[in-house]
Motif scaffolding. Structure first.
Motif, mmCIF file in Angstrom:
data_model
loop_
_atom_site.group_PDB
_atom_site.id
_atom_site.type_symbol
_atom_site.label_atom_id
_atom_site.label_comp_id
_atom_site.label_asym_id
_atom_site.label_seq_id
_atom_site.Cartn_x
_atom_site.Cartn_y
_atom_site.Cartn_z
ATOM 1 N N ALA A 128 1.483 5.719 -7.493
ATOM 2 C CA ALA A 128 0.265 6.345 -8.033
ATOM 3 C C ALA A 128 0.286 7.852 -7.811
ATOM 4 N N GLY A 129 0.780 8.298 -6.678
ATOM 5 C CA GLY A 129 0.892 9.739 -6.413
ATOM 6 C C GLY A 129 1.859 10.420 -7.364
ATOM 7 N N ALA A 130 2.985 9.772 -7.622
ATOM 8 C CA ALA A 130 3.945 10.328 -8.584
ATOM 9 C C ALA A 130 3.334 10.390 -9.977
ATOM 10 N N GLU A 157 -4.179 0.818 -5.205
ATOM 11 C CA GLU A 157 -4.547 1.943 -4.352
ATOM 12 C C GLU A 157 -6.062 2.135 -4.318
ATOM 13 N N GLN A 196 -2.097 2.010 -9.308
ATOM 14 C CA GLN A 196 -3.363 2.736 -9.261
ATOM 15 C C GLN A 196 -4.521 1.816 -8.903
ATOM 16 N N ARG A 225 0.829 -1.212 0.000
ATOM 17 C CA ARG A 225 0.000 0.000 0.000
ATOM 18 C C ARG A 225 0.860 1.257 0.000
ATOM 19 N N GLY A 273 0.860 3.702 -3.186
ATOM 20 C CA GLY A 273 0.510 5.109 -2.992
ATOM 21 C C GLY A 273 1.575 6.054 -3.520
ATOM 22 N N ARG A 274 2.836 5.704 -3.294
ATOM 23 C CA ARG A 274 3.938 6.539 -3.809
ATOM 24 C C ARG A 274 3.944 6.566 -5.329
ATOM 25 N N ARG A 318 0.148 10.727 -10.665
ATOM 26 C CA ARG A 318 -0.828 11.825 -10.682
ATOM 27 C C ARG A 318 -0.128 13.179 -10.786
ATOM 28 N N GLY A 319 0.968 13.329 -10.066
ATOM 29 C CA GLY A 319 1.643 14.622 -10.024
ATOM 30 C C GLY A 319 2.466 14.951 -11.252
#
Length: 174
Positions: A70-72, A128, A125, A63, A67-68, A74-75
């Motif tokens: 998927a966050g990267a 998450e 993704q 997880r 999260g890391r 998105r950003g």
């Protein structure tokens, strides 16, 4: 003893006949198959075998890493994809249009690894969003690893075939 000559022979840019290139290929694909979604695969095996705390550790680390990633994505995902596509296109043009063997070698390494990166982002993704537990999480990581190993197998075969043809043509003086 000419040190410049020795150094240039060690860093030969004729990649397909260079042992250093093949070491990089082996390490890259070995690492890609072992670190699935940033989680070491032996941790997945231990979690399946032992359950309990090992399974909870797998869930937590997966997880966190999902999260890391998927966050990267998105950003900066669009920018990273654009820069990566630009770099790979440049390598492809230099390698296959202008005949630079080093660029061809990097293309044979970079293009499949870009596909692996895409699969990894997609898997992160989904993990998450859906938050799978236990055996389902381990099964997803196993499937991702199998896909990565399949891509690696095809990529190594294609690289070796192209490299062998390239070396045979070099021997003939073409």
């Amino acid at each position: 003893m000419d040190w410049t000559r020795i150094l240039l022979d060690a860093i030969d840019l004729r990649s397909f006949s260079n042992v250093w290139f093949w070491i990089v290929v082996a390490v890259a694909w070995s690492s890609a198959g072992h670190w699935v979604l940033g989680v070491p695969y032996d941790m997945v095996l231990r979690a399946r075998r032992e359950g309990g705390q090992a399974l909870a550790d797998l869930r937590d680390l997966t997880r966190f890493m999902a999260g890391r990633i998927a966050g990267a994505a998105r950003g900066a995902g669009l920018w990273l994809a654009g820069v990566g596509a630009f770099a790979l296109t440049g390598l492809a043009v230099m390698g296959f249009w202008y005949g630079a063997e080093f660029a061809q070698a990097l293309c044979f390494l970079g293009v499949p690894l870009a596909g692996v990166a895409g699969l990894t982002v997609r898997a992160a993704q989904r993990i998450e969003a859906e938050e799978p537990e236990g055996e389902e999480l381990a099964r997803r990581l196993w499937r991702l690893r199998a896909a990565i190993q399949g891509i690696g197998l095809v990529a190594i075969f294609a690289t070796a075939t192209h490299g062998m043809a390239r070396n045979l043509l070099a021997l003939q003086g073409l």
